[in-house]
Design an enzyme around this catalytic site. Structure first.
Site, mmCIF file in Angstrom:
data_model
loop_
_atom_site.group_PDB
_atom_site.id
_atom_site.type_symbol
_atom_site.label_atom_id
_atom_site.label_comp_id
_atom_site.label_asym_id
_atom_site.label_seq_id
_atom_site.Cartn_x
_atom_site.Cartn_y
_atom_site.Cartn_z
ATOM 1 C CB THR A 1 -5.211 5.212 -3.592
ATOM 2 O OG1 THR A 1 -6.215 4.302 -3.756
ATOM 3 C CG2 THR A 1 -5.228 5.881 -2.296
ATOM 4 C CD GLU B 1 -3.099 -0.428 -0.228
ATOM 5 O OE1 GLU B 1 -2.898 -0.613 -1.212
ATOM 6 O OE2 GLU B 1 -5.099 -0.210 0.160
HETATM 7 N N1 HSE Z 1 -8.532 4.398 3.732
HETATM 8 C C1 HSE Z 1 -7.752 4.482 2.409
HETATM 9 C C2 HSE Z 1 -8.167 6.313 1.538
HETATM 10 C C3 HSE Z 1 -8.122 3.716 1.431
HETATM 11 O O1 HSE Z 1 -9.157 6.645 1.728
HETATM 12 O O2 HSE Z 1 -7.213 6.267 1.707
HETATM 13 C C4 HSE Z 1 -7.587 3.603 0.695
HETATM 14 O O3 HSE Z 1 -8.343 2.423 -0.265
#
Ligand code: HSE
Length: 309
Positions: free
Chosen positions: A184, A131
């Site tokens: 993201t 991530e």
């Molecule tokens: N919590 C993260 C965001 C998840 O909202 O950036 C990304 O899929």
């Protein structure tokens, strides 16, 4: 270490944030996800042979699976290597945990091929490395659900404290993915860094309400807690027809509606499959009318997480 062993695994797509729980809540879906085949080899290298489904780098330094396996190999002092192939089922930039599905599959597979030195829960920190590569931030709200299954609360990041909650049996999710890409990394960058206390109070009241609703199968409480007064007002601007979709599904009987992860996918919770299918029809109608291509999924909360195929 013995080499020549092979494994195929499946890691599911997931919905992170679940409205009010930015970076701390998530759950996986049934049916849609990534498949990964991996083999242990004598040379101490990571070889990504093929990636099918979507165009992603084969260079292990640039692919989430590569960084996950590399960190695992370093920590576990593994002197042999791995070759692998991926079939992507989750589209990158969809907000449905694409990088997380691959990262979870890689962590799970490498652990299995090396004699399972770690419990599945302990693989989360490795999948989080993926991530970090994909979005610049090591959040766990997609990888933890993808690995463990069920409804996940990340109570703390430091130290990592993951709580798995049993989702109510009649809780169904409908997710629509309009075909625009939202990275993201970009959708994190636009967020405000300071929160007024009044908004924080509202948000943590809703998080507590949502968790209580999940634990007591109180569908009405789940619904009224699904409010995000911090992230959604900023991010929803990036999603075509977000407000229209939300008001239309709420009228159709959804318990609640919000952005799936960092978007552009939108998810709802409904009580029962019939209601979830009604919501599906409403969502489909809006994007068909708009002429935007989309995928749509209806699923209960996946309780298995990553599985050997
Ligand atoms: N919590 C993260 C965001 C998840 O909202 O950036 C990304 O899929």
């Amino acid at each position: 270490m013995e080499t020549g062993k092979e494994i195929s695994v499946f890691a599911p797509a997931s919905v992170a944030n679940v409205t009010c729980g930015f970076d701390i809540l998530g759950f996986p879906l049934n049916g849609t996800g990534d498949k990964l085949w991996m083999k242990s080899i004598p040379e101490p290298v990571i070889k990504i042979k093929t990636i099918k489904g979507f165009d992603l780098p084969l260079d292990p330094e640039k692919n989430v699976v590569g960084v996950v396996i590399k960190k695992f190999m370093q920590d576990m002092h593994i002197k042999t290597g791995f070759e692998l192939s991926i079939r992507k089922g989750v589209k990158p930039g969809s907000g449905m945990g694409s990088s997380a599905a691959s990262a979870a599959a890689a962590a799970f597979a490498v652990n299995e091929l090396t004699g399972k030195p770690l419990a599945t829960k302990d693989l989360i920190k490795y999948a989080m490395e993926g991530e970090k590569l994909a979005s610049g931030n090591a959040h766990a709200d997609n990888v933890a659900p993808a690995l463990l299954g069920n409804f996940i609360l990340i109570r703390s990041y430091d130290p990592l404290d993951i709580i798995q909650l049993d989702a109510p049996e009649e809780l169904y999710c409908t997710v629509v993915h309009p075909h625009i890409q939202v990275k993201t990394e970009d959708s994190r960058m636009i967020l405000k860094k300071q929160i007024p206390l009044k908004k924080a109070i509202e948000q943590w009241g809703n998080v507590a309400g949502l968790i209580t609703g999940i634990l007591t199968s109180d569908y009405e409480l789940i619904g009224r807690s699904m409010k995000d007064v911090i992230i959604e007002p900023v991010r929803s601007i990036l999603i075509p027809k977000f407000d229209e979709v939300k008001s239309s599904v709420m009228k159709a009987g959804a318990l609640g509606c919000g952005i799936s992860g960092s978007g552009p996918s939108i998810f709802t919770f409904s009580q029962g499959e019939k209601n979830a299918a009604k919501v599906q029809r409403k969502m489909s109608h809006i994007y068909k009318t708009l002429g935007v291509d989309f995928d749509i999924y209806v699923s209960r909360i996946n309780k298995q997480g990553t599985q050997v195929l």
